[in-house]
Design a protein around this motif. Sequence first.
Motif, mmCIF file in Angstrom:
data_model
loop_
_atom_site.group_PDB
_atom_site.id
_atom_site.type_symbol
_atom_site.label_atom_id
_atom_site.label_comp_id
_atom_site.label_asym_id
_atom_site.label_seq_id
_atom_site.Cartn_x
_atom_site.Cartn_y
_atom_site.Cartn_z
ATOM 1 N N PRO A 14 0.757 -1.233 0.013
ATOM 2 C CA PRO A 14 -0.016 0.128 -0.139
ATOM 3 C C PRO A 14 0.791 1.265 -0.001
ATOM 4 N N TYR A 15 1.710 1.508 -1.089
ATOM 5 C CA TYR A 15 2.559 2.620 -1.232
ATOM 6 C C TYR A 15 2.158 3.363 -2.449
ATOM 7 N N PRO A 16 1.289 4.386 -2.709
ATOM 8 C CA PRO A 16 0.967 4.878 -3.924
ATOM 9 C C PRO A 16 2.209 5.345 -4.476
ATOM 10 N N ASN A 17 2.090 5.390 -5.802
ATOM 11 C CA ASN A 17 3.250 6.073 -6.511
ATOM 12 C C ASN A 17 2.720 7.422 -6.737
ATOM 13 N N LYS A 18 4.151 8.390 -7.548
ATOM 14 C CA LYS A 18 3.623 9.800 -7.616
ATOM 15 C C LYS A 18 2.198 10.064 -8.244
ATOM 16 N N ALA A 19 1.736 9.407 -9.190
ATOM 17 C CA ALA A 19 0.891 9.442 -10.276
ATOM 18 C C ALA A 19 -0.583 9.071 -9.262
ATOM 19 N N GLU A 20 -0.358 7.967 -8.713
ATOM 20 C CA GLU A 20 -1.426 7.548 -7.735
ATOM 21 C C GLU A 20 -1.608 8.421 -6.631
ATOM 22 N N TRP A 21 -0.593 8.923 -6.067
ATOM 23 C CA TRP A 21 -0.736 9.833 -5.038
ATOM 24 C C TRP A 21 -1.430 11.486 -5.586
ATOM 25 N N ALA A 22 -0.949 11.710 -6.324
ATOM 26 C CA ALA A 22 -1.521 12.921 -6.996
ATOM 27 C C ALA A 22 -3.018 12.726 -7.220
ATOM 28 N N THR A 23 -3.528 11.607 -7.763
ATOM 29 C CA THR A 23 -4.888 11.436 -8.061
ATOM 30 C C THR A 23 -5.638 11.143 -6.612
ATOM 31 N N LEU A 24 -4.915 10.678 -5.790
ATOM 32 C CA LEU A 24 -5.859 10.519 -4.533
ATOM 33 C C LEU A 24 -5.983 11.800 -3.809
ATOM 34 N N VAL A 25 -4.807 12.845 -3.831
ATOM 35 C CA VAL A 25 -5.211 14.035 -3.308
ATOM 36 C C VAL A 25 -6.141 14.782 -4.160
ATOM 37 N N ARG A 26 -6.182 14.609 -5.419
ATOM 38 C CA ARG A 26 -7.274 15.466 -6.128
ATOM 39 C C ARG A 26 -8.552 14.890 -5.903
ATOM 40 N N GLN A 27 -8.821 13.545 -6.015
ATOM 41 C CA GLN A 27 -10.178 12.782 -5.574
ATOM 42 C C GLN A 27 -10.455 13.077 -4.279
ATOM 43 N N THR A 28 -9.673 13.152 -3.214
ATOM 44 C CA THR A 28 -10.252 13.189 -1.790
ATOM 45 C C THR A 28 -10.438 14.514 -1.440
ATOM 46 N N GLY A 29 -9.966 15.492 -2.092
ATOM 47 C CA GLY A 29 -10.142 17.085 -1.771
ATOM 48 C C GLY A 29 -9.087 17.243 -0.583
ATOM 49 N N LYS A 30 -8.422 16.414 -0.077
ATOM 50 C CA LYS A 30 -7.695 16.676 1.179
ATOM 51 C C LYS A 30 -5.972 17.052 0.592
ATOM 52 N N THR A 31 -5.382 17.499 1.712
ATOM 53 C CA THR A 31 -4.129 17.985 1.323
ATOM 54 C C THR A 31 -3.099 17.057 1.157
ATOM 55 N N PRO A 32 -1.986 17.120 0.571
ATOM 56 C CA PRO A 32 -1.012 15.983 0.304
ATOM 57 C C PRO A 32 -0.357 15.525 1.698
ATOM 58 N N GLU A 33 -0.459 16.459 2.610
ATOM 59 C CA GLU A 33 -0.011 16.160 3.855
ATOM 60 C C GLU A 33 -0.859 15.145 4.576
ATOM 61 N N GLN A 34 -2.339 15.514 4.571
ATOM 62 C CA GLN A 34 -3.403 14.749 5.076
ATOM 63 C C GLN A 34 -3.366 13.324 4.491
ATOM 64 N N VAL A 35 -3.342 13.122 3.169
ATOM 65 C CA VAL A 35 -3.010 11.922 2.535
ATOM 66 C C VAL A 35 -1.858 11.145 3.419
ATOM 67 N N TYR A 36 -0.833 11.762 3.069
ATOM 68 C CA TYR A 36 0.400 11.203 3.784
ATOM 69 C C TYR A 36 0.111 10.638 5.274
ATOM 70 N N ARG A 37 -0.465 11.567 5.926
ATOM 71 C CA ARG A 37 -0.378 10.982 7.430
ATOM 72 C C ARG A 37 -1.475 9.796 7.422
ATOM 73 N N TRP A 38 -2.348 9.688 6.664
ATOM 74 C CA TRP A 38 -3.599 8.545 6.753
ATOM 75 C C TRP A 38 -2.816 7.387 6.263
ATOM 76 N N PHE A 39 -2.063 7.474 5.297
ATOM 77 C CA PHE A 39 -1.084 6.237 4.891
ATOM 78 C C PHE A 39 -0.148 6.082 5.687
#
Length: 87
Positions: A19-44
């Motif tokens: 469960p380690y998103p690559n850069k493209a997946e990361w960007a998509t998850l940030v965009r889709q969730t509406g959360k900040t990169p830091e919030q998505v990072y902390r969740w993972f």
Amino acid sequence: ADDWLELLQKWTLAHAAHPYPNKAEWATLVRQTGKTPEQVYRWFATMRFSTWSKLRDGEREPKGAFEQELNRLMNEAVRVAEAAAAE
């Protein structure tokens, strides 16, 4: 559960073995969730530390539907890898 949480959980289940998103997946998850990169990072980071690694290492039993499904998928991935190594 919140929509963003469900989205991250679904991604995690689809990638249960790693469960380690690559850069493209990361960007998509940030965009889709509406959360900040830091919030998505902390969740993972939290999920991998307090849930994924402990289930993987057998340190605790799964709690709730998400953890039960994650544990099932992780065990399935291990069985597939072991069968492939035995061939």
